[in-house]
Write an enzyme that holds these catalytic residues in place. Structure first.
Site: not given
Ligand code: QUE
Length: 349
Positions: A114, A137
């Site tokens: 994002g 992803e």
């Molecule tokens: C793939 C992803 C995401 C990810 C890890 C992946 C992703 C994402 C987050 C994430 C990381 C830390 C946070 C959180 C989300 O990790 O899209 O709330 O505290 O938002 O391997 O696509």
């Protein structure tokens, strides 16, 4: 208005700061809607000549979207809230892509998923020695969204498919080399860059040029020939076969990475990037990506991937199907098919 988005007008500049540091500023629906509202307001405000996007505190610009909340929605309410999140996030990505005032994004620290979607549409994209850029992803069974089909398909050689399949992390020097960033500044110069942009929003290019420094050598330059050779095909089976047939350390490492990723994500990403390369309209890319998002969050790999990476953190997802051969072209056709009347994505007007 979201407490996780700070917005101010200083001088002639609208300043948006991501402020959800406990989640590395991962975007929530609330944050996305707040950014939409502010950007729509500034679009028609003659006092705002340019927009600056950064993060308020902590070690990253933005780690992605709140995929744990999307997963809960899929498991508890059939995914309606999850689809709403992606629908609005992609509208924000599109609003930035079509924004008629200069936008500067500061990718200082983690810039993934994002975060890429709000940095890449900016005309000026500043990397630093802290930048860590990725589309990860494949580790959670999603696909490279937020417009990544567009951006990745327009990178040199086969770097786009490589980044989509492996989720490789690029540093700031690599981002500049690949064109993902337009400028490389030492992080210690960012405060001065922002102050000078606020004082002279019609001179953004000159200010960033003047504060830019020579980045270290981009590691990616040394791997580019291997990437172009081993990731040459749009067929996932061909890429596995090429890596399996080679006994170099590099091929072995990349093969191990691909074996840990969702086969469904990888097949979707290869088709998505090949298709995106031929598009002439970013709106069409986002319409396609929303179809993919609506379908992919309902596949078992998404709930399983988020479980393995973010919920249980065992990093041991069990993908279904487990191998590329388990995914038919008919399955992919169904994932890429238009949504029913009334459910398709459309941009903000
Ligand atoms: C793939 C992803 C995401 C990810 C890890 C992946 C992703 C994402 C987050 C994430 C990381 C830390 C946070 C959180 C989300 O990790 O899209 O709330 O505290 O938002 O391997 O696509």
């Amino acid at each position: 208005m979201s407490e996780n988005i700070h917005h101010h007008i200083h001088g002639g500049v609208g300043h948006l700061s991501l402020a959800r540091p406990r989640a590395i500023n991962a975007l929530t629906l609330d944050m996305v809607e707040a950014m939409q509202r502010v950007l729509l307001e500034w679009r028609n405000d003659p006092a705002v000549q340019a927009v600056l996007i950064d993060h308020a505190e902590g070690r990253g610009f933005c780690a992605g979207g709140d995929v744990a909340a999307v997963r809960r929605s899929v498991l508890e309410d059939g995914g309606a809230e999850g689809r709403a999140f992606f629908h609005e996030e992609y509208r924000l990505n599109h609003l930035l892509f079509t924004y008629r005032k200069p936008v500067v994004a500061f990718m200082d620290g983690i810039t993934m998923g994002g975060g890429v979607g709000i940095a890449m549409p900016a005309q000026f994209r500043v990397a630093t020695e802290n930048t860590l850029f990725a589309m990860p992803e494949g580790a959670i069974g999603l696909f490279p969204d937020v417009g990544a089909g567009w951006y990745l398909s327009r990178l040199p050689g086969r770097i786009g498919p490589f980044l989509a399949l492996t989720g490789a992390r690029l540093d700031g020097a690599e981002c500049l080399w690949a064109g993902l960033a337009t400028h490389y500044l030492p992080s210690e110069a960012l405060a001065e860059a922002k102050a000078r942009i606020i004082a002279a929003p019609d001179s953004i290019a000159a200010i960033l040029d003047e504060l830019s420094t020579e980045p270290p050598e981009a590691r990616l330059t040394r791997n580019a020939a291997n990437i172009d050779r081993f990731f040459a095909s749009d067929r996932l089976e061909d890429i596995f076969a090429a890596l399996e047939a080679d006994d170099s350390k590099w091929a072995g490492k990349e093969l191990a990475t691909l074996r840990s990723r969702s086969p469904l994500t990888m097949k979707v990403a290869l088709r998505q990037i090949a298709q995106a390369k031929a598009l002439s309209d970013f709106t069409e890319e986002m319409r396609i990506e929303y179809r993919l998002a609506a379908r992919m969050i309902a596949e078992p790999d998404f709930a399983e991937g988020v479980r393995a990476v973010l919920v249980d953190k065992d990093n041991a997802p069990r993908w279904n199907p487990a191998t590329p051969e388990g995914i038919s072209e008919a399955k992919l056709d169904a994932i890429f098919a238009p949504l029913p009347e009334g459910e398709e994505w459309a941009p903000l007007t």
